[in-house]
Every structure is written in structure tokens, then in C-alpha cells.
Design a protein around this motif. Structure first.
Motif, PDB file in Angstrom:
ATOM      1  N   LEU A  96       0.829  -1.202   0.000  1.00 32.52           N
ATOM      2  CA  LEU A  96       0.000   0.000   0.000  1.00 32.52           C
ATOM      3  C   LEU A  96       0.863   1.252   0.000  1.00 32.52           C
ATOM      4  O   LEU A  96       0.541   2.243  -0.671  1.00 32.52           O
ATOM      5  CB  LEU A  96      -0.931  -0.001   1.210  1.00 32.52           C
ATOM      6  CG  LEU A  96      -1.981  -1.125   1.251  1.00 32.52           C
ATOM      7  CD1 LEU A  96      -2.944  -0.906   2.408  1.00 32.52           C
ATOM      8  CD2 LEU A  96      -2.739  -1.236  -0.059  1.00 32.52           C
ATOM      9  N   ALA A  97       1.970   1.221   0.744  1.00 39.24           N
ATOM     10  CA  ALA A  97       2.897   2.359   0.725  1.00 39.24           C
ATOM     11  C   ALA A  97       3.507   2.536  -0.659  1.00 39.24           C
ATOM     12  O   ALA A  97       3.704   3.667  -1.120  1.00 39.24           O
ATOM     13  CB  ALA A  97       3.990   2.166   1.775  1.00 39.24           C
ATOM     14  N   SER A  98       3.809   1.426  -1.338  1.00 40.32           N
ATOM     15  CA  SER A  98       4.335   1.542  -2.703  1.00 40.32           C
ATOM     16  C   SER A  98       3.284   2.136  -3.628  1.00 40.32           C
ATOM     17  O   SER A  98       3.599   2.910  -4.539  1.00 40.32           O
ATOM     18  CB  SER A  98       4.782   0.173  -3.223  1.00 40.32           C
ATOM     19  OG  SER A  98       3.670  -0.663  -3.517  1.00 40.32           O
ATOM     20  N   GLY A  99       1.996   1.801  -3.388  1.00 37.98           N
ATOM     21  CA  GLY A  99       0.936   2.425  -4.169  1.00 37.98           C
ATOM     22  C   GLY A  99       0.866   3.917  -3.932  1.00 37.98           C
ATOM     23  O   GLY A  99       0.645   4.703  -4.869  1.00 37.98           O
ATOM     24  N   SER A 100       1.086   4.339  -2.686  1.00 38.75           N
ATOM     25  CA  SER A 100       1.114   5.766  -2.373  1.00 38.75           C
ATOM     26  C   SER A 100       2.261   6.453  -3.101  1.00 38.75           C
ATOM     27  O   SER A 100       2.110   7.547  -3.650  1.00 38.75           O
ATOM     28  CB  SER A 100       1.250   5.956  -0.861  1.00 38.75           C
ATOM     29  OG  SER A 100       1.264   7.318  -0.515  1.00 38.75           O
ATOM     30  N   VAL A 101       3.433   5.792  -3.130  1.00 40.57           N
ATOM     31  CA  VAL A 101       4.602   6.348  -3.825  1.00 40.57           C
ATOM     32  C   VAL A 101       4.350   6.411  -5.331  1.00 40.57           C
ATOM     33  O   VAL A 101       4.635   7.431  -5.982  1.00 40.57           O
ATOM     34  CB  VAL A 101       5.846   5.496  -3.523  1.00 40.57           C
ATOM     35  CG1 VAL A 101       7.022   5.919  -4.410  1.00 40.57           C
ATOM     36  CG2 VAL A 101       6.231   5.612  -2.052  1.00 40.57           C
ATOM     37  N   ILE A 102       3.823   5.346  -5.896  1.00 35.39           N
ATOM     38  CA  ILE A 102       3.566   5.297  -7.337  1.00 35.39           C
ATOM     39  C   ILE A 102       2.571   6.379  -7.739  1.00 35.39           C
ATOM     40  O   ILE A 102       2.747   7.079  -8.744  1.00 35.39           O
ATOM     41  CB  ILE A 102       3.054   3.900  -7.738  1.00 35.39           C
ATOM     42  CG1 ILE A 102       4.177   2.871  -7.581  1.00 35.39           C
ATOM     43  CG2 ILE A 102       2.524   3.899  -9.168  1.00 35.39           C
ATOM     44  CD1 ILE A 102       3.691   1.433  -7.658  1.00 35.39           C
TER      45      ILE A 102
ATOM     46  N   TYR B 106       7.242   7.073   3.653  1.00 35.64           N
ATOM     47  CA  TYR B 106       8.609   6.775   4.101  1.00 35.64           C
ATOM     48  C   TYR B 106       8.588   6.025   5.431  1.00 35.64           C
ATOM     49  O   TYR B 106       9.288   5.010   5.598  1.00 35.64           O
ATOM     50  CB  TYR B 106       9.396   8.071   4.225  1.00 35.64           C
ATOM     51  CG  TYR B 106      10.832   7.888   4.704  1.00 35.64           C
ATOM     52  CD1 TYR B 106      11.719   7.108   3.979  1.00 35.64           C
ATOM     53  CD2 TYR B 106      11.266   8.494   5.877  1.00 35.64           C
ATOM     54  CE1 TYR B 106      13.029   6.945   4.399  1.00 35.64           C
ATOM     55  CE2 TYR B 106      12.572   8.336   6.311  1.00 35.64           C
ATOM     56  CZ  TYR B 106      13.455   7.552   5.576  1.00 35.64           C
ATOM     57  OH  TYR B 106      14.749   7.385   6.001  1.00 35.64           O
ATOM     58  N   ALA B 107       7.791   6.508   6.378  1.00 36.04           N
ATOM     59  CA  ALA B 107       7.682   5.826   7.667  1.00 36.04           C
ATOM     60  C   ALA B 107       7.150   4.404   7.477  1.00 36.04           C
ATOM     61  O   ALA B 107       7.617   3.460   8.149  1.00 36.04           O
ATOM     62  CB  ALA B 107       6.767   6.618   8.595  1.00 36.04           C
ATOM     63  N   SER B 108       6.198   4.240   6.565  1.00 36.26           N
ATOM     64  CA  SER B 108       5.643   2.913   6.303  1.00 36.26           C
ATOM     65  C   SER B 108       6.706   1.980   5.739  1.00 36.26           C
ATOM     66  O   SER B 108       6.779   0.799   6.120  1.00 36.26           O
ATOM     67  CB  SER B 108       4.459   3.026   5.323  1.00 36.26           C
ATOM     68  OG  SER B 108       3.432   3.823   5.854  1.00 36.26           O
TER      69      SER B 108
ATOM     70  N   PRO C 256      -5.373   3.019   6.686  1.00 39.69           N
ATOM     71  CA  PRO C 256      -4.802   1.684   6.483  1.00 39.69           C
ATOM     72  C   PRO C 256      -3.293   1.654   6.716  1.00 39.69           C
ATOM     73  O   PRO C 256      -2.770   0.691   7.306  1.00 39.69           O
ATOM     74  CB  PRO C 256      -5.141   1.377   5.012  1.00 39.69           C
ATOM     75  CG  PRO C 256      -6.306   2.238   4.700  1.00 39.69           C
ATOM     76  CD  PRO C 256      -6.095   3.489   5.484  1.00 39.69           C
ATOM     77  N   LEU C 257      -2.581   2.693   6.265  1.00 42.60           N
ATOM     78  CA  LEU C 257      -1.134   2.709   6.438  1.00 42.60           C
ATOM     79  C   LEU C 257      -0.752   2.787   7.919  1.00 42.60           C
ATOM     80  O   LEU C 257       0.123   2.044   8.379  1.00 42.60           O
ATOM     81  CB  LEU C 257      -0.528   3.895   5.680  1.00 42.60           C
ATOM     82  CG  LEU C 257      -0.614   3.839   4.148  1.00 42.60           C
ATOM     83  CD1 LEU C 257      -0.046   5.118   3.539  1.00 42.60           C
ATOM     84  CD2 LEU C 257       0.127   2.631   3.611  1.00 42.60           C
ATOM     85  N   VAL C 258      -1.406   3.654   8.662  1.00 42.58           N
ATOM     86  CA  VAL C 258      -1.075   3.802  10.091  1.00 42.58           C
ATOM     87  C   VAL C 258      -1.417   2.525  10.854  1.00 42.58           C
ATOM     88  O   VAL C 258      -0.631   2.067  11.704  1.00 42.58           O
ATOM     89  CB  VAL C 258      -1.830   5.009  10.687  1.00 42.58           C
ATOM     90  CG1 VAL C 258      -1.640   5.058  12.198  1.00 42.58           C
ATOM     91  CG2 VAL C 258      -1.344   6.305  10.051  1.00 42.58           C
ATOM     92  N   THR C 259      -2.563   1.935  10.570  1.00 42.50           N
ATOM     93  CA  THR C 259      -2.966   0.700  11.263  1.00 42.50           C
ATOM     94  C   THR C 259      -1.978  -0.426  11.002  1.00 42.50           C
ATOM     95  O   THR C 259      -1.521  -1.113  11.932  1.00 42.50           O
ATOM     96  CB  THR C 259      -4.375   0.272  10.817  1.00 42.50           C
ATOM     97  OG1 THR C 259      -5.294   1.347  11.039  1.00 42.50           O
ATOM     98  CG2 THR C 259      -4.830  -0.962  11.568  1.00 42.50           C
ATOM     99  N   LEU C 260      -1.628  -0.630   9.727  1.00 44.59           N
ATOM    100  CA  LEU C 260      -0.684  -1.691   9.381  1.00 44.59           C
ATOM    101  C   LEU C 260       0.713  -1.378   9.890  1.00 44.59           C
ATOM    102  O   LEU C 260       1.482  -2.288  10.227  1.00 44.59           O
ATOM    103  CB  LEU C 260      -0.675  -1.891   7.864  1.00 44.59           C
ATOM    104  CG  LEU C 260      -1.966  -2.492   7.286  1.00 44.59           C
ATOM    105  CD1 LEU C 260      -1.982  -2.372   5.766  1.00 44.59           C
ATOM    106  CD2 LEU C 260      -2.107  -3.956   7.705  1.00 44.59           C
TER     107      LEU C 260
END
Length: 615
Positions: free
Chosen positions: A349-355, A378-380, A458-462
Motif C-alpha cells: 500500500l505504501a508503494s501504491g502511495s509512492v507510485i 517513508y515511515a511505512s 490503512p497505512l497507520v494501522t498496518l
């Protein structure tokens, strides 16, 4: 727990509503239905998990018969949901992580063509995976097994207007179908000898019917392993997984974290009693896992696509789970399955945010300097990458991976232990190679951080679950899976923990040395003749696609061409050619000339009389 059926029903209803809407719903309506159905399923699952722990069912098992499926000559499987500690763990992972991925997808997929179609597919995906993990018999499990295969084809090829995406979907479908055929053969053998496909009955009857090492059981478990390696992308059926990155990024998270690739691990754990009677096949499970985790680690070292790096890391981590199953560390395998779902979903999901922030750029060498612009992503990546690399004490991945390594050591499988340690070292290097190149150094693209609850929650929870907090969640597997040989610890276990932690840290430091700054050293290595050769070989994932193309694809196409010129086919083709020729000849007699018709009638009459006189 009587509400268990609702966990499957809600995603099914979401799929039905969205599928028959034919895209007429707005994006908001589609998101409410698609995300809401899985959210309701997750809420019901949470209630059931709480009830199961507070007021456990008698014998630790709850069954719910939905309806009779069929009854054919004594074979009467039913749609029955079976809930114990193992399926409860999988229920939590599939619905919980699946909901977070759906929520993120509602943000990520905005503006995409086929928004409601996407959620129709993903809802069916979740429902199929729940059938797989909750089915009480192997036929019901196989029904869900094929369902996730179908949905993976639809989702990988979601952008079907691009031919490579369709090819990737077809490749995933065909390769996993090979494993599914093996699995079906295994089911036929088990039913032929034991007369049932009910999993619990099989585990009771198998020791009574078979002696250890029985040939038929040996073949049946080998076929089940064939199905597992296909679905979980292990050697030799691993080639589809990296190409599956052609689908939208939330699909990659769904396939790699919450569904599908974990199905093979679940299958072997669920049928553990059969594999315990065939120790050679069980050892083969460990060998396959060890080989896959090392080969995938080397392949990930040289990839440039952010999603393909994560894909090979998934292949490697599933290899750890197979290694654990192979040494009898059943609980450790499921524990790692759970923690891996947390940090791998986070990374995808973090890679999706970056993309998305980088305008759909996926090459890490075209990114750089993103840590200031994308602080949450980045934190993710830092937390998820640390968990993937099993950084000691603070990450969930450390506790589950360390348990696998300890079980390998305690069971006396030294070669598998060394493979696991080597894989841990490679994991640290390629994970932080990705982080250092994409987030540090010179900025090479403009990036705009994502915003909104659907993006951040979702990012913070995971992220939290990928820390040691996630490791505090203990799957209730006591009495469901056999105790591992290395259950007790001691000084040796602490020494191994220190060694594995030191290896992880050493890999991170080496990655910093090689990939932070100007990267002169790694550039020199890569430009050397051995470096170019190994880079090309590993980039092509050890050439398995090339090998299979020459062993299977090209011979098949050659056979098709030869059969296309088959003389038997050509001779049979004479019949339709004669029919067409006769049709054309007779059509020419339709001239519209009355004299010609009268002459034809007279000629036909004379010919008929002459024939009667002769015969």
C-alpha cells in the motif's frame, strides 16, 4: 458464532450488487458497497473471534452447515463452515487486512475506468478466500481455491486494454491451473481410498488405512504439494507472481498479503496429518521453501521496479513458511503468515502511495529524495522494511522469522537453517536497497503526498501491526496443529536470536554502504563482466521463463503447427469442400429459363427410365 455465515455472505452480496450494476453506480456508491461489504464481514469476524476466545465452543471447534451440495452414490459433501484456531486466524487475516486494502483502494482507484468492476472482483476474491479457509471438506476448499484463481486472473488483467497485462493474467491463470490439476488428482486418490473428502475424517482415516510411506498416500500428498506450490508461487511454479504486478497496486497487496499466495501454506497446515505420514514429502516441502527463498532473494537484489522487488520478497517469505512446514514448525509457519500479512500489506500500500505520488512511475532509480515529500509512505517503508528484514525486538517479522529459524535448528535441519539465515541477509540488503534508492539521494521526480482517511488510516494501522505490537497477537493453534520439536528454548535459542539479528543488521549496513551516496562501489561491481552476467541472470529470475518457453511453449506451438497440416484433417476437409462445390454447381442451374427447366425435366426423366430398364 452462529453469525459465521455472514462473513461470506456480505462480500458475496457486494459482488452481486456491483456486478449487476453494469457500472451505473457513482464512485462513491461503489466504494460504499465494495468497502462496506468487506467492512461488515470484518466486524462480524471480530465479534466471532472475541466470542471464540471468551466462550470457546466445545472441543475448540464450531461447525455451521449451510446446505447440502450434492449426493451422488454415497458421496454427499455439503457447504459447511468449519471454525477452529487455524481457520479463525485465517478469518481474521483475510477480513481484517482485506478491509484495510479495500479502504485504501477506494482512494487509490479514484478516476480509474471500471471502478465498480474493480470492487466487484475484489469482493468475490474475499468471499472465495473465506470459502477456502472455512470449508470443512477438500471439495468446498477446492471451490474457493478455484474462485481465487479466477479472481486473480480478472484482477491481474484489470487494465485489459494493454496486451502485456492480459498476457500476465493469462500466465498466472495457466501456471496456477497446472498446480490445481495436481491438487485435483490428489483429491481423486484420497477419495478413491478413503471414501471421503471431509478434512477431519481424512486425518482420522489416513493413519488407519495407510502405513507410513504408503505409495498411494505418497502420490496424493505430492499432488497436494503441487497445488500448494502453484498457488503460493514456489519452485517450480513461481514464474507467474512477478508478472502479476501488472494489476493495480491494491490487487498486489490483496494477492500477496491477505489472499491467494498464503493458500498453499494453509492447505499443507490444514492437511498436516497426511504429510506426517509421508516424511519424504514433508522434507521436500522444506527443501522447496528453502530453495525458493534464496533464489527469490537474489532476484530481488537487481530489480528496478518497486512492485517487482516486493513480489520477489513475497516469494521469499512464503518460502520461509514452506521451510517451517517442512521441519514441522506448524505454528511458526502460521504465525509468520499472519505477521507477513501485516508488513507486506503495509509495503504494497505504501508503494501504491509512492507510485501515485510519482505519477505512476515504478522505477526506483527514477525516484530519489522522497523521504521529505512523502513522510507517511517513508515511515511505512521504514517500519515495513524493518519487519521484512526482521530487525530485532522492535518488529513483528523478527519474532515470527526467528521462531522458524529456531525450529529448523532444533529439528536438526542444518542446511535449511543456513538457507534461512542466507535469505535473511539477502532480505535486509534488497529491502533497504529499495528504501535508500527511492527515498534518499537526489530527487528525480516531482511527488505529491496522498491525503485523506482512506489513504492514511490503512497505512497507520498496518504500520502499528508491523511492529512488536503485531507479534503480541498469538494465533490460537494449541490442539489444532502438532507441537513443534523445538518448542522449548534456552541458551541456544538466545544465541540464534542474536546471530539472526546481527545478520539482519549487517545486511542493512551493507545496503547503506552500497546504495547510499554516489554508489561508486556497486556501480563498479555491476559494470564488471561477472556483475553484468549475474545481474542479467538474476534480473530474469534465473531464466525460468526462458527455460519453460523452450521446454513447453515452443514444443506446444510446434505441435500445433504440425497438426494444422495433418493429412487426416485435410482428408476430412474434402467433405465440406465437395458439399460447397456441389452447392455452387447446382446454383448455376437456376437460370430462370423455362426451356432449360423443361429440358432438364425431360433429361432427368429419360435418365431415370434408362436406369430402371438396365437394373
Amino acid at each position: 458464532m452462529n453469525l459465521l455465515f455472514l462473513t461470506c455472505l456480505f462480500p458475496l452480496l457486494g459482488w452481486l450488487v456491483l456486478a449487476f450494476s453494469r457500472g451505473r453506480f457513482s464512485e462513491n456508491t461503489s466504494a460504499v458497497i465494495g468497502v462496506g461489504s468487506v467492512g461488515l464481514s470484518a466486524l462480524v469476524a471480530a465479534w466471532i473471534i472475541w466470542q471464540f476466545n471468551v466462550n470457546p465452543p466445545e472441543g475448540g471447534v464450531f461447525t455451521q452447515v449451510l446446505w447440502q451440495w450434492m449426493s451422488v452414490d454415497g458421496f454427499a459433501p455439503s457447504f459447511t463452515l468449519y471454525l477452529d484456531g487455524l481457520s479463525l486466524t485465517m478469518l481474521g487475516v483475510v477480513t481484517g487486512v482485506g478491509f484495510l486494502i479495500h479502504l485504501f483502494a477506494s482512494w487509490y482507484m479514484r478516476g480509474e475506468e471500471g471502478y465498480s468492476r474493480f470492487f466487484a472482483y475484489t469482493n468475490l476474491f474475499i468471499a472465495s478466500m473465506l470459502f477456502l479457509v472455512l470449508g470443512d471438506n477438500l471439495l468446498f476448499l477446492y471451490f474457493g481455491w478455484e474462485g481465487v484463481g479466477l479472481c486473480s486472473y480478472l484482477l491481474i488483467g484489470f487494465y485489459f486494454k494493454h496486451v502485456p497485462n492480459g498476457n500476465a493474467a493469462l500466465k498466472a491463470f495457466i501456471v496456477t491451473r497446472i498446480g490445481d490439476v495436481f491438487m485435483a488428482i490428489g483429491l481423486f486418490i484420497l477419495f478413491m481410498h478413503l471414501g471421503t473428502l471431509n478434512i477431519q475424517e481424512l486425518l482420522v482415516l489416513a493413519p488407519q488405512k495407510y502405513v507410513a510411506g504408503d505409495t498411494w498416500l505418497w502420490v496424493a500428498t505430492l499432488m497436494l504439494l503441487g497445488g500448494a506450490v502453484g498457488k503460493s508461487a514456489q519452485l517450480p511454479l513461481q514464474t507467474w507472481l512477478a508478472d502479476a504486478m501488472a494489476g493495480p497496486t491494491p490487487v498486489s497487496a490483496l494477492i500477496h498479503a491477505a489472499t491467494m499466495v498464503t493458500a498453499g501454506v494453509y492447505l499443507i497446515a490444514r492437511t498436516h496429518g497426511l504429510f506426517l505420514l509421508t516424511p519424504e514429502i514433508l522434507e521436500l516441502v522444506g527443501i522447496v521453501g528453502a530453495a525458493t527463498l534464496v533464489l527469490a532473494g537474489f532476484a530481488a537484489l537487481v530489480q528496478t521496479d518497486i512492485k517487482r522487488i516486493l513480489a520477489y520478497s513475497t516469494m521469499s517469505q512464503i518460502g520461509y513458511m514452506f521451510l517451517a512446514l517442512g521441519v514441522g514448525a506448524w505454528s511458526a509457519a502460521i504465525f509468520h503468515l499472519m505477521t507477513h500479512a501485516f508488513f507486506k500489506a503495509l509495503l504494497f500500500l505504501a508503494s501504491g502511495s509512492v507510485i501515485n505520488a510519482c505519477h505512476h512511475e515504478q522505477n526506483i532509480f527514477k525516484m530519489g529524495g522522497l523521504w521529505k515529500k512523502l513522510p507517511l509512505a517513508y515511515a511505512s517503508f521504514i517500519v515495513g522494511g524493518a519487519a521484512l528484514a526482521a530487525l530485532p525486538l522492535v518488529t513483528a517479522g523478527f519474532y515470527s522469522k526467528d521462531e522458524i529459524l529456531w525450529e529448523a535448528f532444533a529439528s536438526g535441519h542444518q542446511a535449511l537453517l543456513y538457507a534461512g539465515l542466507a535469505g535473511a541477509f539477502l532480505t535486509s540488503i534488497y529491502t533497504f536497497r529499495l528504501i535508500f534508492i527511492a527515498f534518499h539521494g537526489e530527487a528525480k521526480t516531482e511527488a505529491h503526498a496522498g491525503h485523506g482517511l482512506a489513504h492514511g488510516l490503512p497505512l497507520v494501522t498496518l504500520l502499528v501491526l508491523s511492529t512488536f505490537v503485531g507479534a503480541l497477537i498469538t494465533p490460537p493453534l494449541a490442539g489444532v496443529l502438532p507441537e513443534s520439536v523445538g518448542h522449548a528454548g534456552g541458551e541456544a535459542k538466545h544465541s540464534l536470536e542474536i546471530a539472526s539479528g546481527a545478520i539482519a543488521i549487517a545486511g542493512i549496513l551493507l545496503a547503506a554502504l552500497l546504495f547510499l551516496g554516489k554508489r561508486n562501489l556497486v556501480g563498479a561491481i555491476a559494470s564488471s563482466a561477472p556483475g553484468r552476467f549475474l545481474s542479467a541472470w538474476w534480473f530474469a529470475a534465473w531464466g525460468f521463463d526462458w527455460l519453460y518457453d523452450r521446454l513447453f511453449v515452443k514444443p506446444y506451438l510446434l505441435i500445433c503447427r504440425l497438426l494444422g497440416r495433418d493429412p487426416i484433417d485435410r482428408s476430412i476437409g474434402v467433405i465440406p469442400r465437395l458439399a460447397r462445390g456441389g452447392h455452387h454447381a447446382m446454383s448455376r442451374t437456376e437460370t430462370g429459363n423455362l426451356r432449360w427447366y423443361a429440358a432438364s425435366i425431360v433429361g432427368g426423366t429419360v435418365l431415370l427410365l434408362a436406369t430402371l430398364m438396365i437394373f
